[in-house]
Design a protein around this motif. Structure first.
Motif, mmCIF file in Angstrom:
data_model
loop_
_atom_site.group_PDB
_atom_site.id
_atom_site.type_symbol
_atom_site.label_atom_id
_atom_site.label_comp_id
_atom_site.label_asym_id
_atom_site.label_seq_id
_atom_site.Cartn_x
_atom_site.Cartn_y
_atom_site.Cartn_z
ATOM 1 N N CYS A 109 0.834 -1.205 0.000
ATOM 2 C CA CYS A 109 0.000 0.000 0.000
ATOM 3 C C CYS A 109 0.871 1.259 0.000
ATOM 4 O O CYS A 109 1.771 1.392 0.825
ATOM 5 C CB CYS A 109 -0.914 0.003 1.212
ATOM 6 S SG CYS A 109 -1.904 1.508 1.297
ATOM 7 N N CYS A 165 -5.366 0.106 5.542
ATOM 8 C CA CYS A 165 -5.767 1.431 5.985
ATOM 9 C C CYS A 165 -7.144 1.834 5.467
ATOM 10 O O CYS A 165 -7.663 2.886 5.845
ATOM 11 C CB CYS A 165 -4.718 2.465 5.571
ATOM 12 S SG CYS A 165 -4.562 2.668 3.788
ATOM 13 N N CYS A 174 -7.485 -0.774 -0.009
ATOM 14 C CA CYS A 174 -6.457 -1.258 0.898
ATOM 15 C C CYS A 174 -7.117 -1.836 2.141
ATOM 16 O O CYS A 174 -7.921 -1.178 2.795
ATOM 17 C CB CYS A 174 -5.496 -0.148 1.310
ATOM 18 S SG CYS A 174 -4.356 -0.713 2.590
ATOM 19 N N PHE A 188 -0.183 4.103 0.749
ATOM 20 C CA PHE A 188 -0.747 5.085 1.683
ATOM 21 C C PHE A 188 -0.402 4.797 3.140
ATOM 22 O O PHE A 188 -0.611 5.618 4.005
ATOM 23 C CB PHE A 188 -2.277 5.169 1.524
ATOM 24 C CG PHE A 188 -2.695 5.529 0.127
ATOM 25 C CD1 PHE A 188 -2.443 6.801 -0.377
ATOM 26 C CD2 PHE A 188 -3.332 4.602 -0.685
ATOM 27 C CE1 PHE A 188 -2.824 7.138 -1.671
ATOM 28 C CE2 PHE A 188 -3.715 4.941 -1.971
ATOM 29 C CZ PHE A 188 -3.462 6.206 -2.465
ATOM 30 N N HIS A 189 0.058 3.601 3.432
ATOM 31 C CA HIS A 189 0.506 3.331 4.802
ATOM 32 C C HIS A 189 1.688 2.356 4.721
ATOM 33 O O HIS A 189 1.834 1.623 3.736
ATOM 34 C CB HIS A 189 -0.641 2.790 5.679
ATOM 35 C CG HIS A 189 -0.916 1.326 5.538
ATOM 36 N ND1 HIS A 189 -1.647 0.788 4.507
ATOM 37 C CD2 HIS A 189 -0.547 0.289 6.329
ATOM 38 C CE1 HIS A 189 -1.735 -0.522 4.661
ATOM 39 N NE2 HIS A 189 -1.074 -0.859 5.752
HETATM 40 ZN ZN LIG Z 1 -3.123 1.120 3.069
#
Ligand SMILES: [Zn+2]
Length: 637
Positions: A38, A62, A59, A40-41
């Motif tokens: 991911c 997150c 995802c 984003f995290h």
């Molecule tokens: Zn994520």
């Protein structure tokens, strides 16, 4: 929002989220989806999933999710307009400029107003042509000679364009108005240095107004009254008229279509009107062009059964062959496509005159099924007595057979061809559809094409986990979703299934109580406008829609179910995408069956309640009950 919604949906239908995300995140195929780390995290094992069929990323770590536009916004830090423009550039689609600034928005509004104006101009001309018809004995005699009554002439709005070069000037005082040229009514020649020449396109012709499905006049067909040429003349392509899309008579035929249960496709507008006169008001015609795939798609929105009725001459035969090619991808198991070949010297009108309407009705019901025409077309010119001839047949048949959507018809035809070609069923199948090599680890699927229902691309994988009686791992504590929710989930995940449903299913789903019925009605309108769309594009169209919350709730559970264990290695024995699609279709069918049973039960209750005052209600009740029981206990196959 400044950019038109419909453009954004078309863009999302063409874009491939796997491609877009793949520029930033290394993705690996896992089952029906792609997985990666991911962005984003922070994570060490991938829980970021991208679905090519739904055109959506999600995802499980997150919770971030969205379509290609959303990804560009979240990850590349673009604003909405920048993301749309970036995506549009990638796929070579010009962003409609009219809507990017207030002035340009104004221009777009003008363009829409202009279309409405063109339609008004055409409507005004149609009414003038109708008036001229009343005043022209020669034109009336011609129509009477073709056996038409005033009633049918009125129903189809027939008119007459008189002789003379500028008759329309009496209807449109400003004959120089550019709208007359733009609408195709007036021809304009600007000569070098000389004065410009303008004159009526249609002169001394019987006029057939062509209407779109809303009933607006969008163009004309004109048949010459005397011996002039061309015999048939149509409006040119204009902002409101495109002959590859429109069907003459569809608007007028709508009501009769449902009653007759099929639509008759003929070669010309005279056929349509003559057939209506004989009581076959469910005929339409292409407009001086071969049948296109857009025509066929449109026809199937109005009926599950199409009969192509072509003249018996060589040209008719060619037209039929062309229609076969475009109809094949739409020939699902719930639809029927037939070909009626009249004797060489006949068109529908002359045939009915000689043999009568009953004989015509019989020949319609005896028309050649698509499967037989397909075989005939493939074996044409092949000597089945030689190995070479049979091989030739195989090569003719392969593209036709491959165009068919997966289903029982396709499999039966495989067996028939195997017989004719004298190969084993499996030999032929492996010749025509070699098993695809295992995908390389990092290889991507080709972009999902929302407009091509026939591409046989995989249905979403999650339906499989949902379809078994045992809940998927990790879902045990979730309440079972309602049947209507479940239907929403299946259809939003793979909208191509919408077109495979029959009219009764469509109606039942659209009539479900809100919000489900409202959502299905919306889905139907999307289908009419865009064809099938991936979830990523539907999601964009649902923004601020009253059903948005329902759709998001249902699709969220879909994602949760899909990756009950995202880190699981892809199972080499996992069913093929085609098998998953079949399974998902079967699941939907069973579900609709249940919904139909519930609907019948409710109708039975109503019938019983009104039986005290309405004697026919009891009979209705019995019919409903019998139907329900047959659904509950289908005959063993
Ligand atoms: Zn994520």
């Amino acid at each position: 929002m400044a950019i038109p919604q419909s453009f954004i949906q078309e863009l999302l239908a063409r874009a491939d989220v796997v491609d877009i995300v793949g520029r930033y995140v290394q993705l690996k195929k896992g089952g029906a989806n792609y997985m990666g780390l991911c962005p984003f995290h922070g994570e060490k094992s991938p829980s970021f999933s991208v679905s090519p069929t739904k055109q959506f990323f999600h995802c499980f770590g997150c919770g971030k999710n969205g379509n290609a536009i959303g990804f560009l916004m979240e990850h590349a830090g673009m604003n909405f307009v920048e993301a749309v423009k970036d995506l549009a550039q990638t796929y070579g689609m010009p962003v409609p400029e009219d809507d990017t600034s207030p002035q340009e928005r104004e221009r777009a509004a003008q363009a829409r107003a202009r279309q409405a104006t063109l339609s008004d101009v055409l409507e005004k001309a149609a009414s003038a042509y109708r008036k001229h018809l009343k005043a022209s004995p020669a034109a009336i005699d011609y129509l009477k000679g073709r056996g038409l009554t005033g009633e049918v002439a009125l129903q189809y709005g027939l008119g007459y364009a008189p002789e003379g070069w500028r008759t329309l000037a009496s209807t449109f005082p400003d004959y120089q108005d550019a709208l007359l040229v733009d609408s195709g009514l007036v021809i304009h020649h600007a000569e070098d240095g000389g004065e410009d020449k303008r004159y009526d396109r249609f002169r001394d012709r019987i006029m057939f107004p062509i209407r779109n499905i809303k009933g607006e006049c969008i163009g004309f067909g004109g048949r010459v009254l005397g011996e002039g040429t061309p015999k048939y003349l149509n409006s040119p392509e204009t902002p409101v008229f495109s002959k590859g899309r429109e069907l003459y008579g569809l608007f007028e035929a709508r009501a009769s279509l449902r009653e007759a249960g099929y639509v008759l496709v003929t070669e010309g507008y005279m056929d349509v009107v003559a057939l209506a006169q004989w009581g076959f008001a469910h005929a339409v015609a292409t407009l001086g062009t071969a049948c296109t795939s857009e025509h066929v798609q449109k026809l199937f929105r109005f009926s599950d059964a199409v009969v192509f009725a072509f003249d018996g001459d060589a040209a008719g035969r060619r037209a039929a062959r062309k229609a076969l090619d475009v109809a094949l991808p739409f020939a699902t198991d719930v639809r029927s496509v037939k070909f009626l070949f009249l004797p060489a010297e006949h068109d529908p009108d002359s045939y009915i005159r000689q043999f009568g309407p009953e004989a015509f009705a019989r020949s319609v019901s005896d028309a050649m099924p698509l499967s037989r025409f397909l075989i005939d077309a493939a074996r044409e010119g092949c000597d089945l007595g030689s190995a070479e001839g049979r091989a030739h047949l195989a090569s003719n048949a392969k593209p036709l057979w491959l165009s068919l959507p997966d289903g029982a018809l396709k499999r039966q035809l495989l067996a028939e061809f195997a017989d004719l070609i004298q190969l084993g069923l499996h030999e032929l199948q492996s010749l025509w559809q070699p098993p695809s090599p295992a995908p390389a680890k990092w290889q991507r699927r080709t972009p999902a094409d929302g407009q091509a229902p026939q591409d046989g691309s995989p249905s979403s994988g999650f339906t499989r986990r949902f379809s078994s009686d045992k809940p998927a791992r990790g879902l045990g504590r979730q309440l079972p979703a309602s049947r209507a929710d479940h239907a929403v989930r299946l259809l939003l995940s793979d909208m191509r299934q919408w077109q495979d449903l029959n009219g009764e299913d469509h109606q039942m789903l659209c009539e479900l109580p809100a919000p489900h019925g409202t959502l299905f009605t919306w889905l139907d309108s999307q289908y009419q406008e865009h064809g099938s769309l991936p979830w990523g594009a539907l999601r964009e169209g649902l923004r601020d829609h009253p059903c948005e919350a329902l759709a998001l709730k249902v699709m969220d559970t879909a994602f949760a179910a899909q990756t009950a264990s995202p880190e699981e290695e892809p199972d080499p024995k996992a069913p093929s995408p085609q098998a998953l699609a079949r399974e998902s279709a079967a699941e939907l069918k069973a579900l609709l069956n249940r919904l139909l049973i519930e609907r019948l039960k409710a109708q039975e209750t109503q019938a019983i309640a009104s039986a005290q005052t309405d004697p026919s209600a009891l009979e209705r009740y019995r019919a409903l009950q019998a139907r329900r029981r047959s659904l509950e206990n289908p005959p063993e196959v």
